[in-house]
Structures are given as C-alpha cells and as structure tokens.
Design a protein around this motif. Structure first.
Motif, PDB file in Angstrom:
ATOM      1  N   ILE A 152       0.863  -1.185   0.000  1.00  0.00           N
ATOM      2  CA  ILE A 152       0.000   0.000   0.000  1.00  0.00           C
ATOM      3  C   ILE A 152       0.897   1.232   0.000  1.00  0.00           C
ATOM      4  CG2 ILE A 152      -1.794   1.289   1.204  1.00  0.00           C
ATOM      5  CD1 ILE A 152      -2.690  -1.233   2.523  1.00  0.00           C
ATOM      6  N   VAL A 153       0.643   2.178  -0.889  1.00  0.00           N
ATOM      7  CA  VAL A 153       1.429   3.413  -0.929  1.00  0.00           C
ATOM      8  C   VAL A 153       0.509   4.612  -0.707  1.00  0.00           C
ATOM      9  CG1 VAL A 153       3.127   2.385  -2.479  1.00  0.00           C
ATOM     10  CG2 VAL A 153       1.221   3.688  -3.439  1.00  0.00           C
ATOM     11  N   LYS A 154       1.083   5.661  -0.146  1.00  0.00           N
ATOM     12  CA  LYS A 154       0.302   6.882   0.078  1.00  0.00           C
ATOM     13  C   LYS A 154       0.174   7.699  -1.200  1.00  0.00           C
ATOM     14  CE  LYS A 154       1.420   7.517   4.982  1.00  0.00           C
ATOM     15  NZ  LYS A 154       2.033   8.427   5.984  1.00  0.00           N
ATOM     16  N   ASP A 155       1.232   7.711  -2.021  1.00  0.00           N
ATOM     17  CA  ASP A 155       1.251   8.553  -3.221  1.00  0.00           C
ATOM     18  C   ASP A 155       1.700   7.712  -4.412  1.00  0.00           C
ATOM     19  OD1 ASP A 155       1.495  10.455  -5.160  1.00  0.00           O
ATOM     20  OD2 ASP A 155       2.988  11.684  -4.112  1.00  0.00           O
ATOM     21  N   ARG A 156       0.786   7.445  -5.341  1.00  0.00           N
ATOM     22  CA  ARG A 156       1.121   6.618  -6.509  1.00  0.00           C
ATOM     23  C   ARG A 156       1.789   7.429  -7.607  1.00  0.00           C
ATOM     24  NH1 ARG A 156      -3.858   4.169  -9.397  1.00  0.00           N
ATOM     25  NH2 ARG A 156      -5.003   4.421  -7.449  1.00  0.00           N
ATOM     26  N   THR A 157       1.739   8.749  -7.531  1.00  0.00           N
ATOM     27  CA  THR A 157       2.218   9.590  -8.632  1.00  0.00           C
ATOM     28  C   THR A 157       3.708   9.881  -8.537  1.00  0.00           C
ATOM     29  OG1 THR A 157       1.694  11.632  -7.426  1.00  0.00           O
ATOM     30  CG2 THR A 157      -0.028  10.684  -8.828  1.00  0.00           C
ATOM     31  N   ALA A 158       4.321   9.685  -7.352  1.00  0.00           N
ATOM     32  CA  ALA A 158       5.736   9.997  -7.205  1.00  0.00           C
ATOM     33  C   ALA A 158       6.584   8.998  -7.989  1.00  0.00           C
ATOM     34  CB  ALA A 158       6.128   9.966  -5.726  1.00  0.00           C
ATOM     35  N   GLY A 159       7.610   9.508  -8.686  1.00  0.00           N
ATOM     36  CA  GLY A 159       8.496   8.636  -9.448  1.00  0.00           C
ATOM     37  C   GLY A 159       7.952   8.333 -10.828  1.00  0.00           C
TER      38      GLY A 159
END
Length: 361
Positions: free
Chosen positions: A188-195
């Motif tokens: 589970i990730v908080k921010d999918r847009t990073a990277g």
C-alpha cells in the motif's frame, strides 16, 4: 570469505560479541536514504540468533563512541554474515555517520543479538505480517528464514510505504511470492504519482476496512507488526475492533515496556535504603562508590569507567557485564537470558548493589 570456504560449519564457533568486532563486507543502496550494511566476523565464526532480533553497534564517531540499535534484516538460516538495513532521517546522527564512514573493510564493535520479536517464540500455522517504512526489516528476517526453512508456511505479508519507490525489498518480496505458494503479498502506498513507475496497486492508508480484505481469516493468524508508533497503535486498534485476540499480536518497539524480570519493587526499595557501597571495576582497576539506589552503570559513570549502553532500560542487553562478587537486585525488560544470569552476568543499567560488588568492567 577468507577461511569459510575451507572450513566445515561443524568446525566453526559462534560469534562472541564482546570479543570479536564485525567487518563490513558490503554496502547496498536500497533507496536514496536507505542502505543495507552486511558484516562478517573472522572466517571461522558463524552467527547464532533468532529471526527478528536486533544488535547494537558501537560507532566510533569523532565525538566519542555512539551506541545505536538496529534490527537484523538477515536470516540465521544463512549464518556466515549478518545485515542491518537502516534509514537516515534528517535528524539522524548514528545512521548518517554509517552512511558517510562505513565501507567494505571497516570494523565496528557490536553487542547482541537480543530481543523477543521473533516467530520462534510464537509458532503458528498461519501468520500476518504488518509493516510500514523501515519496519519491514524484522519481517524480512523472518520471511527469509521461512523461505529457506519452511517455504510452505501460510503468511499474509502487508507492507506500507510512502511511494512505490520507497517499498524496501520489493523485487525480492515479489520473487519470494512466486516461490512460496502460501505467501500472500500486499503493498500500500500513500502517493502513486511519485516517481516514474506506473502503480496499479493499493493507494491510501491501511485501515480497519482493508485488513480483513487482505486477511479474511485474520483471527486465525499470529500477527507481527513493526513501524512507527502511530502505525502500530492503529494496527492494534484495528485488529481489536475485528475481534482479534491481542494475545496473538506482537509488535517491535525499542521503547516498548516488556514485562519486567528479576527484582520486585520491594527489592528495589531495599537497594535504595542501603548506605553508600564500595564498587570495584576490576578491568579498569578503579574503585568507586555506589550511592543508595544508584545503578552499576550510574556508579561507573561517576567513577569515570565506561560501560557501553544503548537503551538504558534493560531491553537491549548492551550493558551486560560479569559480576565477580557481591549482590545486586536487577529489574530488567528481557535484555538478559536466565542462563547468563546464572553464569553471573548482570545488566549494569538496571542492577542496584545491596552489598559491595566487583564487576568486570
């Protein structure tokens, strides 16, 4: 590794923390702010510990020795080296020093292993591993052991990270999921847009609604949890809300108060009522005094004698010393084994003399 390839395991002896320093054999970049440091002792030594335990490193900084405790990410099923995976926070001192100074060939002193956060202490047919950030390290130690020794074990492994790039050991975990038929892996990730990588997995927070979706039979599992304190509290609350028996819940926290062993409150009160007592530090050749209620560690510092100490609450076991004579009352939090006490060892941070004592320090 010199000396290992031509030595049979049954001819080798276990590593002894107070006699043998560790040598760095590799430094691996996991993420921009996380590194894995792998150590060995001499070529005729192997490491004996339980998956999930920790060691304390003595870092020789310019301002003097610095004690820092780190969970082992390696598995005792591969006993010729040990590894710690550490994250350097903006305010880190010890970890930043490791990043800047430790290279293959560097040598440091270490103490341990110690700790009770291990599946060895809680055998079960099904497990639930919950982790966040660098809290994944003891889970990796346990999972690596299962992969080597019991790959059929039923494990639901849930890990939370800030971004997809921050998922530690992601490639290894995905590989293990293809080789362990009963390993259910969830990120589970908080921010999918990073990277730059596309993320199609879970996004948000691991909450009360998601846990039973990932582990529908969670009440039949032995749960292990590691991460920031708010995360562990949230997981404990969520499991409790789903009727989970918290006797089967275990969490790793170096500040967690474990059941005290040894002395009773009455014993401690008795030590506080003593007069000033002489204390001898035999290795240093120093004679000092211990004030009423003072610990051996406090008396050592007053006398200018250095005894290594990290947690100073009886958890890590770093301050373990041999008591040569005299009596103390000791109230600890699991940082020393019963057999070590029988041999004469004490934890200096939580041992209070009741008679004149002589310690090997």
């Amino acid at each position: 590794m010199d000396g290992v390839l031509d030595t049979q395991p049954d001819e080798m002896k276990p590593w002894i923390d107070h006699l043998q320093p560790l040598e760095v054999i590799s430094v691996t970049d996991e993420t921009p702010d996380v590194k894995t440091f792998t150590f060995r002792a001499d070529g005729h030594t192997w490491f004996r510990y339980k998956p999930g335990q920790f060691i304390t490193l003595e870092l020789p900084t310019a301002d003097g020795p610095l004690m820092r405790t780190y969970t082992l990410s390696s598995s005792p099923s591969r006993p010729f080296s040990v590894a710690v995976t550490v994250k350097a926070q903006p305010t880190s001192i010890g970890t930043r020093w490791m990043f800047d100074n430790l290279r293959p060939g560097s040598r440091v002193r270490a103490f341990g292993p110690a700790g009770h956060f291990t599946h060895f202490a809680h055998p079960a047919s099904r497990y639930l591993f919950l982790s966040a950030g660098s809290g994944v390290t003891p889970m990796m130690s346990m999972l690596r052991w299962f992969s080597d020794c019991a790959p059929q074990t039923d494990i639901t492994f849930v890990h939370c990270a800030r971004t997809p790039q921050d998922i530690l050991f992601r490639e290894e975990l995905e590989l293990l999921a293809t080789r362990m038929p009963n390993l259910s892996l969830h990120f589970i990730v908080k921010d999918r847009t990073a990277g730059r990588k596309v993320w199609s997995g879970h996004v948000g927070m691991l909450d009360m609604a998601r846990i039973p979706l990932m582990a529908p039979d969670l009440r039949e599992r032995e749960a292990f949890c590691c991460g920031p304190e708010p995360f562990m509290q949230a997981m404990q609350d969520a499991l409790k809300a789903h009727g989970f028996d918290l006797h089967h819940y275990h969490q790793e926290s170096f500040g967690l108060a474990l059941p005290e062993g040894g002395a009773t409150p009455e014993d401690i009160e008795m030590a506080a009522d003593q007069d000033v007592l002489p204390i001898r530090f035999s290795l240093s050749g120093v004679d000092g005094e211990c004030a009423p209620g003072q610990t051996v560690l406090q008396a050592a510092r007053s006398a200018g004698v250095r005894i290594g100490a990290a947690c100073e609450s009886g958890i890590c076991g770093t301050c373990k010393v041999m008591k040569l004579s005299g009596e103390v009352v000791m109230s600890h939090n699991g940082g020393i084994l019963d057999e070590e006490i029988e041999e004469g060892y004490i934890l200096a941070c939580c041992s209070r003399p009741t008679t004149p004592v002589d310690v090997e320090a």
